[in-house]
Design a protein around this motif. Structure first.
Motif, PDB file in Angstrom:
ATOM      1  N   VAL A   1      36.695  46.264  41.123  1.00 16.25           N
ATOM      2  CA  VAL A   1      36.954  45.799  42.491  1.00 16.25           C
ATOM      3  C   VAL A   1      36.859  46.954  43.482  1.00 16.25           C
ATOM      4  O   VAL A   1      37.525  47.980  43.323  1.00 16.25           O
TER       5      VAL A   1
ATOM      6  N   THR B   1      38.698  38.774  37.950  1.00 14.69           N
ATOM      7  CA  THR B   1      38.019  39.879  37.254  1.00 14.69           C
ATOM      8  C   THR B   1      37.876  39.616  35.761  1.00 14.69           C
ATOM      9  O   THR B   1      36.869  40.009  35.157  1.00 14.69           O
TER      10      THR B   1
ATOM     11  N   THR C   1      27.513  40.388  42.596  1.00 18.42           N
ATOM     12  CA  THR C   1      28.809  40.733  43.183  1.00 18.42           C
ATOM     13  C   THR C   1      29.539  39.479  43.662  1.00 18.42           C
ATOM     14  O   THR C   1      28.998  38.696  44.443  1.00 18.42           O
ATOM     15  N   PHE C   2      30.745  39.320  43.176  1.00 17.23           N
ATOM     16  CA  PHE C   2      31.650  38.279  43.661  1.00 17.23           C
ATOM     17  C   PHE C   2      32.319  38.841  44.913  1.00 17.23           C
ATOM     18  O   PHE C   2      33.059  39.829  44.846  1.00 17.23           O
ATOM     19  N   THR C   3      32.055  38.261  46.088  1.00 17.84           N
ATOM     20  CA  THR C   3      32.620  38.785  47.324  1.00 17.84           C
ATOM     21  C   THR C   3      33.725  37.844  47.792  1.00 17.84           C
ATOM     22  O   THR C   3      33.554  36.619  47.798  1.00 17.84           O
ATOM     23  N   THR C   4      34.849  38.420  48.186  1.00 17.17           N
ATOM     24  CA  THR C   4      35.995  37.594  48.565  1.00 17.17           C
ATOM     25  C   THR C   4      36.841  38.320  49.597  1.00 17.17           C
ATOM     26  O   THR C   4      36.489  39.409  50.060  1.00 17.17           O
TER      27      THR C   4
ATOM     28  N   VAL D   1      33.204  43.207  42.073  1.00 19.05           N
ATOM     29  CA  VAL D   1      33.906  42.368  43.050  1.00 19.05           C
ATOM     30  C   VAL D   1      34.067  43.176  44.324  1.00 19.05           C
ATOM     31  O   VAL D   1      34.496  44.337  44.294  1.00 19.05           O
TER      32      VAL D   1
ATOM     33  N   TRP E   1      34.893  37.027  35.718  1.00 13.07           N
ATOM     34  CA  TRP E   1      33.618  37.423  36.316  1.00 13.07           C
ATOM     35  C   TRP E   1      32.918  38.514  35.525  1.00 13.07           C
ATOM     36  O   TRP E   1      31.697  38.514  35.363  1.00 13.07           O
TER      37      TRP E   1
END
Length: 485
Positions: free
Chosen positions: A218, A178, A161-164, A185, A181
């Protein structure tokens, strides 16, 4: 005739009797019937053998094939499954606010000498968090976790998971994130007061009208201070049923005056970072900033690397570090190291914050990383520690939710908001595994240092607070020679 007088058994020779014609006829019929019965038994046995073979072949053709030990094959299989979800029927498959789950695919056990078995033996036993909306209090803040969940759900051991984080004026950055990746997200959005409605309207428009990957991948978490609670907060189910007219003018989310700006609210950056990271479904998480775009193919290549032997001969905790760069305003952010190296040679790309805070991103052996011949796949280029001359380094890394959280007392405006977390990693003797063929690139535009009296005051205030709270961390995590803040 038998002689019994002397207890000797004897027989007299007599002419044998011949069977009658009727007896011969009967025995012939019996022999014929026996032959027929034997033939029937053999035929039945042959039929059973053929039937068993047919059933085995049928079962084999309809059962899932055994996957190879390559994580790339597993990910490619996943990608094929996910491609079936590209039509709108899946994207509209919400039932009572619950997203569609991806099919479960059993992955083979990793090799005995692999990095995965050595450092992440609990990966296969991880628990997948559901994307179920929930409301939580976090100090002075309300966090609406999974308020607008992604249409696609992931098992905890199958992706990263790309966390932002950010506010709604930064949401346009989700398109490059997105598209690169290609995985889950988790994004926390600061939405106090009237910014809440603007945030929701922008998210719904982007999901339905702008980028399919945003809707698929997302998950949005909204948060705000209790004293800046919005007037009305619709339920998730109500929002997911809302119809968006994509033919109308899109909502404004750039060049706007936000509620946050009108009320001079500081951006609680570490509240956002922690909320996004801790809500991730997957075992591995990559906490990053929304204006930093990742290089491509990272997820499958990382799972490939997990199957290889560990480059380190220790079992110390570690995180996997990305190099960070920035490019000129009119330059498209590179997707691969080959593209990046070309832009560096052409003076179109530079190390991140070279003109703002070079010591913050002074990565060990960065020059060698740029000059090293490009090789396929993902690997660890160098293992380092956060010691001199890198004691002020703020690495951007991928890890797990076992890593320390970010101090939520620090704001974005006060700067140095990641430095305490990096200091804790040093105290805990973390190894920093610097990756090759993986990097981040900032949204186009070279950052320059500009004096800002208001922000300079906030920075001085925050630095003074950091000095006061460092003893807390030393009491909890100890003291280690070479670790500075």
């Amino acid at each position: 005739m038998c002689c019994r007088a002397t207890n000797i058994v004897c027989f007299t020779h007599r002419r044998p009797l011949l069977p009658s014609r009727s007896l011969l006829d009967t025995s012939g019929v019996m022999r014929a019937m026996g032959s027929l019965q034997l033939a029937l038994k053999r035929g039945l046995l042959l039929f059973n053998i053929v039937l068993v073979l047919y059933l085995c072949l049928s079962w084999t053709s309809t059962s899932p094939k055994q996957h190879s030990s390559s994580a790339r094959d597993v990910i490619k299989y996943k990608a094929t499954i996910h491609s079936l979800h590209n039509d709108t029927s899946v994207l509209k498959s919400f039932k009572h606010g619950k997203p569609e789950a991806t099919p479960v695919v059993d992955t083979p056990d990793p090799p005995l000498d692999s990095l995965e078995r050595k450092m992440f033996p609990d990966l296969k036993e991880c628990a997948t968090m559901p994307l179920q909306p929930s409301y939580q209090q976090r100090g002075d803040y309300w966090v609406l976790q999974n308020y607008l969940p992604a249409a696609m759900s992931f098992r905890c051991d199958e992706s990263i998971t790309f966390t932002t984080h950010g506010d709604y004026t930064f949401l346009h950055n989700l398109i490059p994130i997105t598209s690169r990746w290609k995985g889950p997200v988790s994004m926390a959005l600061y939405a106090p007061g009237d910014d809440f409605n603007a945030t929701v309207n922008t998210i719904l428009y982007l999901r339905d009208c702008w980028a399919e990957d945003i809707k698929k991948h997302v998950t949005f978490h909204l948060f705000f201070e209790a004293k800046h609670t919005p007037v009305k907060i619709p339920f998730t189910e109500e929002l997911l049923k809302r119809k968006i007219d994509c033919g109308q003018e899109p909502p404004l989310w750039t060049n706007v005056t936000t509620y946050r700006r009108q009320n001079n609210l500081l951006y609680p950056v570490n509240v956002a970072r922690n909320a996004a990271r801790q809500a991730a479904q997957t075992y591995f998480v990559f906490p990053s900033d929304v204006e930093l775009y990742p290089s491509i193919n990272f997820i499958p290549e990382f799972f490939n690397m997990l199957k290889l032997p560990d480059i380190s001969n220790t079992t110390k905790p570690r995180v996997f570090v990305f190099q960070v760069f920035e490019v000129q305003e009119n330059v498209a952010p590179p997707e691969t190291k080959e593209e990046l190296v070309r832009l560096l040679k052409e003076k179109q790309a530079f190390p991140f914050h070279k003109s703002v805070c070079p010591k913050c991103h002074n990565i060990p052996r960065s020059k060698e990383w740029r000059e090293d011949p490009i090789k396929p796949g993902l690997r660890v280029f160098h293992v380092s520690k956060r010691y001199s001359p890198y004691e002020f380094w703020e690495p951007k890394y991928m890890g797990t939710n076992k890593e320390p959280v970010f101090d939520e007392r620090l704001s974005w405006e006060g700067k140095n908001n990641r430095i305490i977390q990096a200091y804790i990693l040093c105290l805990l003797d973390y190894e920093f595994h610097i990756l090759d063929n993986a990097f981040l690139v900032h949204r186009p535009g070279i950052k320059k240092y500009r004096s800002n009296p208001i922000r300079d005051k906030l920075m001085a205030k925050q630095n003074a607070m950091i000095k006061k709270i460092v003893p807390e961390y030393n009491a909890i995590f100890g003291v280690r020679k070479g670790c500075y803040i």
